[in-house]
Enzyme design. Structure first.
Site, short mmCIF file in Angstrom:
data_model
loop_
_atom_site.label_atom_id
_atom_site.label_comp_id
_atom_site.label_asym_id
_atom_site.label_seq_id
_atom_site.Cartn_x
_atom_site.Cartn_y
_atom_site.Cartn_z
N HIS A 1 0.88 -1.13 -0.36
CA HIS A 1 0.19 0.36 0.08
C HIS A 1 0.72 1.15 0.18
CE1 HIS A 1 0.36 -0.10 4.56
NE2 HIS A 1 0.47 0.86 4.70
N ASP B 1 0.00 -7.65 1.25
CA ASP B 1 0.80 -5.89 1.31
C ASP B 1 2.27 -6.07 1.56
OD1 ASP B 1 0.74 -3.88 1.68
OD2 ASP B 1 0.13 -3.66 4.28
N SER C 1 4.63 2.64 7.76
CA SER C 1 4.32 1.20 7.09
C SER C 1 5.35 1.12 5.72
CB SER C 1 2.50 1.61 6.27
OG SER C 1 2.18 1.89 6.94
#
Length: 497
Positions: A226, A259, A341
């Site tokens: 992402h 992910d 992230s």
């Protein structure tokens, strides 16, 4: 600074009566130093002593002074209080002290006051002068010392602060401390800038900030899918190291379901230091953790915490409307925020045990949002991420293990229920697939996967994806109120579509 006698009045000698001051005499120094003769006793028949004018004593009238420093305070010596004359003994007719004068009639001139003896007056004046000189000198010294101390204090020379005996630059951090681990890992953690493609009028050029880390010396960078999803189709990616050097990068492969994404620096510099990979299966609840990333764009941020839970089923989106990702995550209370992230979650030795991927938000549930950390962060176990990264570097496409059955993703409680039918009206259990070969049917409720309890469809998928295609697993399920078990050999699916 004050002294004991500064500004204190000195009393007169109690044996000397007060006398009005006598104007200074013009006598020569020899005359001034000649001792005064003793006054002759008055005849007994005399009714009053003959007034005797004492010689002038310059030493007693003019007090010597010592010039005070310019900065010294002005000292004013209070005059000595006058002592009352001593009363003469009854029947005394002459001698010292003289009898008190008779009270004059109203309007008559006052008789002159009896003179003070020369010797006591000289001694008293000298004492007063000496005390005054001492006070002035002490006051001058006190003022000078106070001025000197203030100047020295302003210069910081006489400061009372205590300095460390060892400069911070020479301070050595012991191996295993947060500072030592961070210093070792930071050069291998990068900040990723992702910009989407297309004209700016249509939202092109927009993007975000994330984190990644050096995977190998060839210039591969591991991060979250992402983080780079917006730049995957015609966008631009930039990777910046802690020393400020930036490099262009391109996407090698992405795995939406995991992910995980792998980038490659287009002009990788020499001397890259990959972060060591740990073993996430051996992590225990309570182990120390260190997270490094760029929360809200603040690159090279280090936070600490512990592993607060393991095998936490988490489903999160990539922010672009794509498929959800599922992980059996490591939960940590190390502060993780948007921008962290893709960054590494390290153990106390500095080895990567997970990839920071999602946070629990008070407003929008699991996933990425602009909410701040509430102490619930989730990381993809590194054992799973390593397998995915290797596959992406090798083929550019992810490979997923599957059981060949569609489960209900909305219900939560007793287990994962195999749906009545698959998407588009297809069978929920793939013919000749792993689940069909193990005897599973639509309506069966899977309650355990190996030794993991299953309470929903996302939890089941999270557990399946911790394995590899070809692994054999034991599945516990319920059918018509009866519990049964079956062994399933996992199949595989290539790509995200």
């Amino acid at each position: 600074m004050s002294t004991e006698n500064e500004g204190t009045a000195v009393p007169a000698d109690p044996s000397a009566p007060s006398a009005p001051p006598t104007p200074p005499s013009t006598a020569t120094p020899e005359q001034a130093t000649t001792p005064a003769p003793e006054p002759a006793p008055a005849p007994e028949a005399a009714t009053a002593p003959t007034p005797v004018q004492p010689p002038a004593h310059p030493a007693a009238q003019t007090q010597p002074t010592t010039p005070a420093p310019a900065d010294a305070p002005t000292v004013v010596q209070a005059p000595a209080p006058a002592a009352p004359p001593a009363a003469a003994p009854a029947g005394a007719a002459g001698g010292w002290p003289p009898p008190p004068p008779a009270v004059p009639a109203w309007g008559a001139p006052l008789p002159p006051a009896p003179p003070a003896p020369a010797a006591p007056r000289k001694r008293t004046g000298g004492l007063v002068a000496a005390v005054l000189v001492a006070a002035l000198v002490a006051g001058g010294i006190g003022g000078g010392v106070g001025y000197w101390a203030a100047q020295r204090g302003d210069d910081g020379v006489s400061s009372t602060t205590v300095s460390s005996g060892e400069a911070p630059a020479a301070f050595k951090r012991d191996p295993g401390t947060v500072a030592a681990v961070a210093a070792q890992a930071l050069p291998s953690v990068v900040t990723i800038q992702a910009k989407s493609g297309g004209p700016q009028s249509e939202g092109g050029g927009e993007g975000g900030t994330g984190t990644g880390f050096v995977y190998d010396q060839e210039g591969h960078i591991v991060t979250n899918n992402h983080v780079v999803a917006s730049a995957a189709d015609g966008g631009a990616l930039s990777v910046t190291f802690p020393d400020g050097k930036a490099y262009d990068a391109e996407v090698v492969g992405r795995a939406e379901g995991y992910d995980v994404a792998v980038l490659k620096l287009t002009n990788a510099p020499k001397g890259l230091k990959p972060l060591p990979l740990g073993d996430s299966d051996k992590v225990a609840v309570g182990d120390s953790t260190i997270a490094i990333g760029a929360p809200f764009g603040l690159s090279n941020t280090v936070t600490t915490g512990i592993i607060s839970a393991k095998n936490r089923p988490v489903a999160s989106g990539d922010g672009s409307g794509g498929s959800n990702s599922y992980m059996s995550a490591l939960q940590t209370d190390a502060s993780i925020n948007p921008g962290n992230s893709g960054g590494p979650l390290l153990d106390a030795s500095g080895a990567v045990i997970g990839i920071n991927s999602a946070i629990q938000s008070t407003g929008s549930g699991f996933g990425q949002s602009q909410a701040g950390s509430i102490g619930l962060g989730f990381a993809i176990p590194v054992n799973q991420a390593k397998n995915v990264a290797q596959q992406l570097i090798k083929t550019g496409k992810p490979v997923y293990p599957v059981i060949g059955a569609t489960v209900n993703m909305n219900e939560r409680g007793e287990g994962a229920t195999i749906a009545a039918q698959g998407s588009g009206g297809t069978p929920s259990v793939t013919p000749d697939g792993p689940a069909a070969k193990a005897g599973l049917k639509a309506g069966d409720v899977i309650t355990a996967f190996d030794d993991r309890q299953i309470d929903s469809g996302p939890t089941l998928i999270s557990e399946i994806w911790t394995h590899k295609p070809g692994d054999s697993v034991k599945i516990t399920y319920e059918r018509d109120g009866k519990t049964s078990t079956a062994t399933v050999t996992l199949g595989e699916r290539t790509g995200d579509n």
